[in-house]
Write a protein that holds these residues in place. Structure first.
Motif, PDB file in Angstrom:
ATOM      1  N   LEU A 118       0.700  -1.291   0.054  1.00  0.00           N
ATOM      2  CA  LEU A 118      -0.185  -0.014   0.014  1.00  0.00           C
ATOM      3  C   LEU A 118       0.867   1.139  -0.032  1.00  0.00           C
ATOM      4  CD1 LEU A 118      -2.932  -1.115   2.346  1.00  0.00           C
ATOM      5  CD2 LEU A 118      -3.037  -0.757  -0.013  1.00  0.00           C
ATOM      6  N   GLY A 119       2.103   1.160   0.701  1.00  0.00           N
ATOM      7  CA  GLY A 119       2.936   2.314   0.734  1.00  0.00           C
ATOM      8  C   GLY A 119       3.511   2.594  -0.584  1.00  0.00           C
ATOM      9  N   LEU A 120       3.942   1.883  -1.366  1.00  0.00           N
ATOM     10  CA  LEU A 120       4.478   1.696  -2.849  1.00  0.00           C
ATOM     11  C   LEU A 120       3.202   2.237  -3.710  1.00  0.00           C
ATOM     12  CD1 LEU A 120       6.642  -1.402  -3.120  1.00  0.00           C
ATOM     13  CD2 LEU A 120       7.222   1.040  -2.628  1.00  0.00           C
ATOM     14  N   PHE A 121       2.184   1.598  -3.567  1.00  0.00           N
ATOM     15  CA  PHE A 121       0.922   2.142  -4.163  1.00  0.00           C
ATOM     16  C   PHE A 121       0.568   3.658  -4.114  1.00  0.00           C
ATOM     17  CE2 PHE A 121      -3.571   2.916  -4.321  1.00  0.00           C
ATOM     18  CZ  PHE A 121      -3.747   2.902  -5.733  1.00  0.00           C
ATOM     19  N   ILE A 122       0.686   3.975  -3.037  1.00  0.00           N
ATOM     20  CA  ILE A 122       0.369   5.665  -2.553  1.00  0.00           C
ATOM     21  C   ILE A 122       1.351   6.325  -3.489  1.00  0.00           C
ATOM     22  CG2 ILE A 122       0.584   7.547  -0.927  1.00  0.00           C
ATOM     23  CD1 ILE A 122      -0.505   5.277   1.094  1.00  0.00           C
ATOM     24  N   VAL A 123       2.615   6.009  -3.562  1.00  0.00           N
ATOM     25  CA  VAL A 123       3.390   6.760  -4.320  1.00  0.00           C
ATOM     26  C   VAL A 123       3.172   6.883  -5.654  1.00  0.00           C
ATOM     27  CG1 VAL A 123       5.810   6.941  -4.766  1.00  0.00           C
ATOM     28  CG2 VAL A 123       5.306   6.352  -2.736  1.00  0.00           C
TER      29      VAL A 123
END
Length: 235
Positions: free
Chosen positions: A131-136
């Motif tokens: 999810l962190g990578l997706f937000i970026v």
């Protein structure tokens, strides 16, 4: 002979709370609920895309004018963004530190793993990273347009969304992230309720059911947008 002076200070109340396991879990729970509230509102806004380009673009413009004339153009939107960034950083930091603390407390692996642990529980950490990578990626794609495919059009979010979900990789990234989100919300909401003392024997069944339904609705609601583009309902 000079008198020795005491230079050490007692840590502040906020520092003491943050350093404790309970404090970190509370920060993680509260920040998670803030993000969850945003996700519900964001999903409802996303579904406006099914009412056409005019409706969706008007909604995107409205987000920038909320609070006018008291608030300047985009001030409310930036305030929401700042709160979200603080919540994400607090959530990720507390999760990481709790994980490291848990590893230090258990230097050796258990001989018998807990078979009753759910799939969502076992994948919370990986889900958070996804999810962190997706937000970026999501920000670079639909907010700044840095990695957007098809030519990013400022002020035309409807077309930008259609462009993104007209590519196979845009759909794959988004759908995988939303599935991870569903698992994260399902376990996270339950954990937050326990941390904040909301859970009890009489409420546990309701809270578990609510977490399941909420996770399912969020996952289905977000995935409906790329599916709508893929099927031609949104074009």
């Amino acid at each position: 002979m000079a008198l020795a002076t005491r230079t050490d200070r007692r840590p502040s109340f906020a520092r003491t709370v943050w350093d404790s396991t309970v404090g970190k879990k509370t920060v993680m729970a509260v920040s998670g609920l803030i993000m969850l509230l945003y996700l519900v509102v964001h999903m409802i806004g996303n579904l406006k895309i099914f009412f056409g380009a005019g409706e969706f673009n008007h909604y995107a413009h409205w987000l920038r004018t909320v609070g006018e004339p008291f608030m300047h153009y985009e001030w409310t939107l930036w305030l929401v963004r700042i709160v979200l960034v603080v919540a994400v950083v607090a959530h990720a930091t507390s999760a990481y530190q709790l994980s490291r603390r848990d590893i230090r407390a258990r230097p050796s692996k258990y001989v018998h793993k807990k078979a009753r642990a759910s799939y969502a529980t076992r994948t919370m950490r990986w889900g958070g990273i996804i999810l962190g990578l997706f937000i970026v990626w999501h920000i670079l794609d639909l907010t700044t347009g840095t990695v957007h495919t098809g030519g990013f059009q400022e002020g035309h979010p409807y077309q930008n969304v259609v462009d993104t979900f007209s590519t196979w990789y845009g759909n794959v990234v988004y759908i995988v992230a939303m599935l991870a989100l569903g698992l994260h919300v399902r376990h996270g909401f339950w954990s937050a309720a326990q941390t904040l003392g909301v859970g009890s024997r009489t409420r546990d069944r309701f809270l578990k059911t609510f977490a399941d339904v909420l996770a399912l609705l969020l996952t289905a609601g977000f995935i409906a947008v790329p599916v709508g583009v893929m099927t031609g309902v949104v074009s």
